[in-house]
Design an enzyme around this catalytic site. Structure first.
Site, mmCIF file in Angstrom:
data_model
loop_
_atom_site.group_PDB
_atom_site.id
_atom_site.type_symbol
_atom_site.label_atom_id
_atom_site.label_comp_id
_atom_site.label_asym_id
_atom_site.label_seq_id
_atom_site.Cartn_x
_atom_site.Cartn_y
_atom_site.Cartn_z
ATOM 1 N N PRO A 160 19.620 42.478 21.061
ATOM 2 C CG PRO A 160 18.765 43.335 19.084
ATOM 3 C CD PRO A 160 19.716 43.657 20.208
ATOM 4 C CD GLU A 161 22.178 38.169 23.337
ATOM 5 O OE1 GLU A 161 22.750 37.333 22.630
ATOM 6 O OE2 GLU A 161 22.799 39.053 23.956
ATOM 7 C CG HIS A 163 18.320 56.667 15.220
ATOM 8 N ND1 HIS A 163 19.436 57.455 15.398
ATOM 9 C CD2 HIS A 163 17.439 57.027 16.192
ATOM 10 C CE1 HIS A 163 19.252 58.261 16.436
ATOM 11 N NE2 HIS A 163 18.052 58.026 16.929
#
Length: 269
Positions: free
Chosen positions: A2-3, A91
């Site tokens: 993710p940016e 998770h």
């Protein structure tokens, strides 16, 4: 990974759901992410109200009266807001449960993400970050001046978070393509005129990616579970041996700085 567009999409999705909400409890299901989640968070954040949420680079900053929760999504992280009684997913490592019956959960399969805390709203991870690419400080003069005598390639240069934050691999490839700049060029060899074009392209690409909800290639999804749709408009990234959208050439791929670079040899010089 993710940016900036993906983190900004997450921030905008969270804002109406968690700001002004009061935390009932903070739960650490697995503390050993990239760095260990501070064990004091359940005590520190109990009964605290979320005052605001911001983004700095790829970090989410959730602000309370007692300090700031700093979250990084790592390689594969995502955040969802669900009902408190929703079963946990594999998770799910960290949760903020609110008194309104909702919960914010961080899911991170690869565990490269981070949940940190700063009592004084500062942190060494934030102190070294460069300018935000969508702010006015990021322009051709800034990039040109920073690039003088730089021998590193232009792609690594614009991906350096100490120079400018959030221009990840996908967005660097796309921006250089639309600016017509070969990713192998040395940053110090590029003229100010070409940097003017490049800064405009970076701003445009990132803005369009945010509007599309980011880019989903494997793991990323927004707060409401939707994928990012910018992947449908990519011109070079992931298109090896496909036709260039601007000429009759073929998109090429090569390894650069341990990452895949995609470009058109005909259009980018």
């Amino acid at each position: 990974m993710p940016e900036l567009p993906e983190v900004e999409t997450t921030k905008r999705g969270l804002e109406p759901l968690i700001v002004n909400q009061i935390i009932e409890q903070a739960v650490l299901y697995r503390a050993n992410l990239r760095w260990e989640i501070p064990k004091h968070l359940p005590t520190t954040l109990a009964n605290q109200m979320v005052n605001s949420i911001a983004r700095r680079g790829k970090y989410l900053l959730i602000k309370f009266k007692v300090g700031t929760l700093i979250i990084h999504l790592g390689m594969s992280g995502s955040i969802k807001v669900v009902n408190n009684n929703t079963p946990l997913k594999k998770h799910d490592h960290f949760e903020l449960s609110f008194t309104n019956g909702k919960s914010m959960r961080l899911n991170d399969p690869r565990r490269f993400g981070a949940v940190l805390f700063s009592a004084d709203n500062t942190h060494s991870l934030l102190d070294s970050l460069g300018v935000e690419p969508l702010e006015n400080l990021f322009d051709d003069t800034y990039l040109y001046n920073k690039s003088r005598k730089k021998q590193q390639n232009i792609k690594a240069f614009i991906m350096d978070s100490k120079i400018v934050v959030g221009v990840g691999n996908i967005y660097a490839c796309e921006s250089l393509f639309y600016a017509g700049i070969d990713p192998k060029r040395k940053a110090g060899s590029i003229s100010k005129k070409r940097y003017a074009i490049l800064t405009q392209r970076i701003k445009h690409i990132l803005t369009q990616a945010i509007k599309a909800g980011g880019t989903t290639l494997q793991d990323f999804s927004s707060v409401d579970g939707q994928p990012g749709y910018f992947s449908q408009t990519l011109s070079v990234y992931g298109r090896e041996n496909e036709n260039c959208t601007q000429c009759n050439g073929k998109i090429m791929r090569f390894t650069q700085n341990q990452r895949s670079s995609f470009y058109c040899p005909s259009c980018q010089t």
